[in-house]
Design a protein around this motif. Structure first.
Motif: not given
Length: 406
Positions: A254-256, A343, A263-266, A268, A321
Motif C-alpha cells: 500500500n505504497t506510492t 502506485q 510513501y506508506q499509507h495507513d 486504503h 494507493t
C-alpha cells in the motif's frame, strides 16, 4: 435597453491538468440557450469538462472553435444575457399570433410546417425504432398511405448509399487506411504506460483462487441482498474487501513512490479500472476498508455509469494507493497488468473457469480464477508480493475471514 455582454470562460483546471481541447460546441453564434445548459465540452487528459451557461441568453461569438487548445479560465466565447437583449423583463414578448399584421403569415407558416402523422405497420415501427429513423420522414407506398417495413428498409439503403457517397467525397475509400488523431485521454494513457515501463522495475507474480465459497455465498444471499440494498452482490466487493485486509497484513504493498522517497499509507484508497469508449479511467474508492459490501458495490456501479456518461469529477480520479483491474469481464484468462504510477502495485482479475483441482486427494471441479499482481521491485520485495497474493487467495477461499477480520 443596451445589451450586457458576458465573456464565457473555460473551467478552472486543477494543477495536474495543463490544458484541454474543445471537442464540441452545442450552440452556434446567434442561437439562444437557457441557464445551466451545456454550451461546450472540453476534453482533458482525464475527463470531459462541461461549460454551462451562467444565465439565459444568446451566443454572440466563439473565440475558441472545436479543436482549439485552451488553458484554465481562458476566454472561449461571448454571450449576451437574455434580460439585456433589448427587451424589458416586464414587457411581454410579442409573438406572431399576438401581432395583428403577422397573424396571417404565422398561420401560413404553421400550416406548412405541420406534420401529418403517417400510418405505419407494427413491423415498420419496430424496425424504425431499432435503426433510430424518424418514420414521419419516410414516403409511404402501402395502402391508404401506410409506411411498410419495405419502405423503412429502402430508406435505410438510401441512407447507406448517401453515407458512402459522402465518405467518397471526403476521400474515404473502402478498404483503405484512415488516420485518426489520438484523443487527449488516449495520448495520456499511452504516455503513462510508457513511463511505467521505462521508470519502474515491474515484475508480475501469479496465483489462482478457488471461488466456490464466494459463489455459494452469492447464490445463497443474492435475492435477500438485492431486496435490502437494491443492487446485485458481485465479485468486486469481495475482492476489494480482501485487498484491504491483505494490505493491512502487508503494508509495503500500500505504497506510492517518487525518485527519492517511498510513501506508506495507513488508509486504503482503491482504484477501480473502468473501461469506456474514450479509454480506461480509474476512479478511486476512498477509505475502502470502511465500506460495506453493499457500499462497495453501489459505489462501483455509480462509477461505471458516470464513466460511460463522461460525468466523473476530476477529484474522483486523483490519488489512490492501490488498483484493481478486471480483464475477466472481457474474457481474459491471464495477463500482466501495468502499474498505475506512482502506485507500487496493481491486482489483475481474470475470467472464472471451471477446472479440475485436487482437494484432499479427490479430483473435483471448481470455479477457478488466475490472479496476477504486478509490483515495482524497487519498492516491494518478492516475499511481500507473494505473501500479499497468498493472503487474498486465503481470504477468498475462506470468506468468513472478511467478517471475522482475522
Amino acid at each position: 435597453m443596451s445589451e450586457k455582454q458576458i465573456e464565457i470562460h473555460a473551467p478552472h483546471f486543477p494543477e495536474s491538468i495543463q490544458s484541454g481541447e474543445i471537442v464540441r460546441w452545442n450552440r452556434k453564434p446567434g442561437e439562444t440557450f437557457q441557464r445551466d445548459e451545456v454550451l461546450a465540452e472540453i476534453e482533458t487528459d482525464k475527463v470531459i469538462l462541461e461549460v454551462p451557461a451562467i444565465d439565459d441568453g444568446k451566443l454572440l461569438e466563439i473565440y475558441k472553435p472545436e479543436g482549439s487548445e485552451v488553458v484554465s479560465d481562458e476566454k472561449i466565447a461571448l454571450m449576451v444575457a437574455q434580460k439585456y437583449s433589448g427587451q424589458s423583463e416586464n414587457q411581454p414578448q410579442t409573438s406572431p399570433e399576438n401581432h395583428p399584421d403577422k397573424r396571417q403569415q404565422a398561420a401560413k407558416e404553421n400550416t406548412s410546417s405541420a406534420v401529418t402523422p403517417r400510418h405505419s405497420s407494427p413491423s415498420a415501427r419496430k424496425l424504425a425504432t431499432e435503426k433510430d429513423i424518424d418514420i414521419q420522414q419516410i414516403s409511404p407506398t402501402g395502402r391508404r398511405e401506410t409506411v411498410t417495413r419495405t419502405d423503412v428498409e429502402k430508406q435505410l439503403q438510401r441512407d447507406s448509399e448517401s453515407s458512402a457517397t459522402r465518405s467518397a467525397s471526403q476521400g474515404i475509400t473502402p478498404g483503405k487506411t484512415r488516420k485518426i488523431p489520438m484523443s487527449r485521454l488516449r495520448s495520456t494513457i499511452a504516455k503513462r504506460l510508457l513511463d511505467a515501463q521505462n521508470h519502474t522495475a515491474m515484475l508480475t507474480t501469479f496465483n489462482e483462487v478457488n471461488l466456490h465459497a464466494v459463489q455459494q455465498l452469492r447464490k445463497t444471499y443474492q435475492s435477500r441482498f438485492q431486496e435490502r440494498y437494491g443492487i446485485k452482490l458481485g465479485l468486486m466487493s469481495f475482492f476489494v474487501r480482501a485487498c484491504c485486509l491483505a494490505l493491512e497484513k502487508v503494508p509495503q504493498i500500500n505504497t506510492t513512490s517518487d525518485e527519492d522517497h517511498i510513501y506508506q499509507h495507513d488508509f486504503h484508497d482503491i482504484g477501480i479500472a473502468v473501461s469506456t469508449e474514450r479509454g480506461l479511467v480509474v476512479p478511486i474508492l476512498r477509505s475502502a476498508s470502511s465500506l460495506s459490501l453493499a457500499g462497495i458495490e453501489s459505489n462501483i456501479a455509480d462509477f461505471a455509469k458516470r464513466a460511460r456518461e463522461n460525468k466523473l469529477e476530476l477529484e474522483e480520479l486523483q490519488g489512490g494507493t492501490f488498483t484493481i483491474t478486471n480483464g475477466g469481464v472481457f474474457g481474459s484468462m491471464l495477463s500482466t497488468p501495468i502499474l498505475n504510477p506512482p502506485q507500487s502495485a496493481i491486482l489483475g482479475m481474470h475470467s472464472i473457469q471451471e477446472r479440475p483441482i485436487v482437494d484432499n486427494g479427490q479430483v473435483i471441479i471448481r470455479p477457478m480464477m488466475y490472479l496476477a499482481l504486478t509490483y515495482d521491485h524497487r519498492v516491494i520485495d518478492g516475499r511481500e508480493a507473494v505473501t500479499f497474493l497468498k493472503t487474498i487467495k486465503e481470504i477468498l477461499e475462506n470468506p468468513g475471514i472478511l467478517w471475522l477480520e482475522l
